[in-house]
Design an enzyme around this catalytic site. Structure first.
Site, PDB file in Angstrom:
ATOM      1  N   GLU A   1      51.398  -5.460 -16.417  1.00  0.00           N
ATOM      2  CA  GLU A   1      49.957  -5.326 -16.185  1.00  0.00           C
ATOM      3  C   GLU A   1      49.432  -6.506 -15.380  1.00  0.00           C
ATOM      4  OE1 GLU A   1      48.635  -2.296 -16.349  1.00  0.00           O
ATOM      5  OE2 GLU A   1      48.975  -2.187 -18.521  1.00  0.00           O
ATOM      6  N   HIS A   2      48.560  -6.210 -14.421  1.00  0.00           N
ATOM      7  CA  HIS A   2      47.984  -7.216 -13.513  1.00  0.00           C
ATOM      8  C   HIS A   2      49.080  -7.926 -12.706  1.00  0.00           C
ATOM      9  CE1 HIS A   2      43.746  -6.911 -14.642  1.00  0.00           C
ATOM     10  NE2 HIS A   2      44.204  -6.611 -15.840  1.00  0.00           N
ATOM     11  N   THR A   3      50.135  -7.218 -12.463  1.00  0.00           N
ATOM     12  CA  THR A   3      51.212  -7.732 -11.613  1.00  0.00           C
ATOM     13  C   THR A   3      51.186  -7.090 -10.233  1.00  0.00           C
ATOM     14  OG1 THR A   3      52.601  -6.053 -12.619  1.00  0.00           O
ATOM     15  CG2 THR A   3      52.817  -8.300 -13.481  1.00  0.00           C
ATOM     16  N   ASP A   4      50.550  -5.905 -10.120  1.00  0.00           N
ATOM     17  CA  ASP A   4      50.678  -5.170  -8.841  1.00  0.00           C
ATOM     18  C   ASP A   4      50.080  -5.946  -7.672  1.00  0.00           C
ATOM     19  OD1 ASP A   4      48.050  -4.579  -9.724  1.00  0.00           O
ATOM     20  OD2 ASP A   4      48.129  -2.469  -9.102  1.00  0.00           O
TER      21      ASP A   4
ATOM     22  N   GLY B   1      37.262   6.676 -17.452  1.00  0.00           N
ATOM     23  CA  GLY B   1      37.054   5.319 -17.954  1.00  0.00           C
ATOM     24  C   GLY B   1      37.901   4.985 -19.163  1.00  0.00           C
TER      25      GLY B   1
ATOM     26  N   LEU C   1      43.361   5.538 -18.233  1.00  0.00           N
ATOM     27  CA  LEU C   1      44.522   6.379 -17.890  1.00  0.00           C
ATOM     28  C   LEU C   1      44.453   6.804 -16.424  1.00  0.00           C
ATOM     29  CD1 LEU C   1      44.639   8.587 -21.125  1.00  0.00           C
ATOM     30  CD2 LEU C   1      45.979   6.533 -20.610  1.00  0.00           C
TER      31      LEU C   1
ATOM     32  N   SER D   1      41.912   7.942 -14.406  1.00  0.00           N
ATOM     33  CA  SER D   1      41.212   9.154 -13.988  1.00  0.00           C
ATOM     34  C   SER D   1      40.772   9.030 -12.530  1.00  0.00           C
ATOM     35  CB  SER D   1      39.993   9.396 -14.879  1.00  0.00           C
ATOM     36  OG  SER D   1      39.180   8.238 -14.916  1.00  0.00           O
TER      37      SER D   1
ATOM     38  N   ASP E   1      48.206   2.487  -9.895  1.00  0.00           N
ATOM     39  CA  ASP E   1      47.778   3.791 -10.404  1.00  0.00           C
ATOM     40  C   ASP E   1      48.099   4.902  -9.403  1.00  0.00           C
ATOM     41  OD1 ASP E   1      46.704   2.082 -12.268  1.00  0.00           O
ATOM     42  OD2 ASP E   1      44.681   2.187 -11.442  1.00  0.00           O
TER      43      ASP E   1
ATOM     44  N   TYR F   1      37.575  -7.537 -13.607  1.00  0.00           N
ATOM     45  CA  TYR F   1      38.799  -7.225 -12.842  1.00  0.00           C
ATOM     46  C   TYR F   1      38.847  -7.973 -11.507  1.00  0.00           C
ATOM     47  CZ  TYR F   1      42.574  -4.641 -10.652  1.00  0.00           C
ATOM     48  OH  TYR F   1      43.759  -4.317 -10.020  1.00  0.00           O
TER      49      TYR F   1
END
Ligand code: GLA
Length: 350
Positions: A19-22, A105, A108, A110, A157, A207
């Site tokens: 997470e938060h690596t992309d 929200g 996942l 959306s 995503d 973010y």
């Protein structure tokens, strides 16, 4: 060949770990899920788009050349149309019906499912299927997120939605954009998601601030991506940048370890890595909330061996990994890797 009528489906995603690596040139291990967004598109004679969002019973209508801003789901429709045209992809006037079963929200993805399904439908309706590669579509959708929805997301995503495979997670190296399928064989263990109940709107949350902090940390260390920083150099960073960098470097290692755990069938080890990821996201990256903490604690009390927030944080969903004999608590949704975005057969496009 241009078509009169098409339908496209794009799934949401769960990120197993990473997470938060992309946007830091690191590693992640997401998979597409069954739930997603379906866009049915019909060619219109006028050069305008009429869109109907069935789940909220709302409409929008605009000329193809109208570049005006919008909010909510309308921003994504207008953004996709604009960015496709700006890329030189022919976009026909269209009537769109948007439906889906990924809660908005909820973390996942959306919004990625919406962007990707819109892209596939509009590209096909305009008759230019080969115009863009999956990677180009992912990049175009990320531009929609940043220019039209105000969130500077990475490609996690969109790539998960576009490239999903049944029974496999996708090991994505964001420094090269190489994607490798990793079999997910759970041997009776189950992965579930549960909504923390706190809607997350990434733009208004921290973010973009986290992303800016990581950018500053990599500049201070003189590396193009924070993932390339040498661990020994991190003490040079002031707080909170040091903590952010420690999260990114350790999270990349956990992705590697998670791939190994899956290959070895060590599901208990995978669960420990989920817990360690969550602790790092909470303590070093500071993206958890009270509602998320309560949800994680609830899953662990119910017998999950591992649980962590997924996606950007600041609310959204929590992922849990349950051993075989434990009864799943209510309100959880079992998830498994599913196929990625696709055009639906013509007969379902009516
Ligand atoms: C959101 C963003 C992704 C990624 C995750 C955190 O889902 O859209 O690009 O940064 O947060 O891993």
């Amino acid at each position: 060949m241009a078509r009169e009528r098409v339908a496209a489906f794009a799934p949401g995603r769960v990120n197993l770990i990473g997470e938060h690596t992309d946007y830091n040139g690191g590693l992640a291990l997401p998979f597409a899920i069954d739930a997603g967004v379906t866009v049915r598109a019909e060619r219109a004679s006028e050069p305008r788009v009429e869109a109907y969002a069935a789940d909220v019973d709302e409409r929008d209508a605009f000329a193809l050349t109208d570049d005006g801003a919008a909010v909510g789901w309308r921003a994504f429709v207008r953004g996709v149309v604009h960015e496709l045209r700006a890329t030189g992809v022919p976009v026909a006037g269209a009537r769109l019906e948007i439906g889906g079963d990924v809660p908005r929200g909820s973390g996942l993805s959306s919004s990625a499912a919406l962007e990707v399904s819109l892209c596939l439908a509009l590209i096909a309706l305009g008759g230019a299927q080969a115009a863009l590669s999956r990677l180009e579509i992912a990049r175009l959708c990320a531009r929609v997120e940043s220019r039209w929805a105000g969130v500077q997301t990475g490609l996690l995503d969109q790539l998960a939605s576009l490239c999903g495979q049944e029974r496999a997670a996708l090991l994505i190296d964001f420094s090269t954009l190489r994607i490798e399928a990793v079999a997910v064989a759970l041997a009776g263990w189950r992965l579930v998601v549960i909504d923390s109940g706190q809607r997350h709107t990434l733009a208004s949350s921290g973010y973009n601030q986290r992303r800016a902090e990581c950018q500053l940390a990599s500049e201070l260390l003189g590396v193009p991506w924070l993932s390339e920083a040498a661990p020994d150099d991190l003490p040079r960073l002031p707080e909170p940048l040091r903590a952010r960098a420690e999260h990114v470097l350790s999270e990349n290692q956990r992705v590697v370890a998670a791939v190994q755990a899956l290959r070895d069938g060590e599901l208990g080890e995978l669960a420990s890595l989920l817990n360690a990821s969550h602790a790092s996201l909470r303590d070093r990256f500071d993206v958890s909330t009270d509602a998320v903490e309560r949800t994680v604690a609830g899953l662990l009390q119910a017998g999950a061996a591992g649980a962590r927030l997924i996606g950007g944080g600041f609310g959204g969903s929590v992922l849990g990994l349950f051993p075989p004999s434990v009864t799943l608590p209510g309100a959880t949704l079992e998830v498994r890797p599913a196929a990625g975005a696709r055009l639906l057969a013509a007969r379902t496009a009516a």
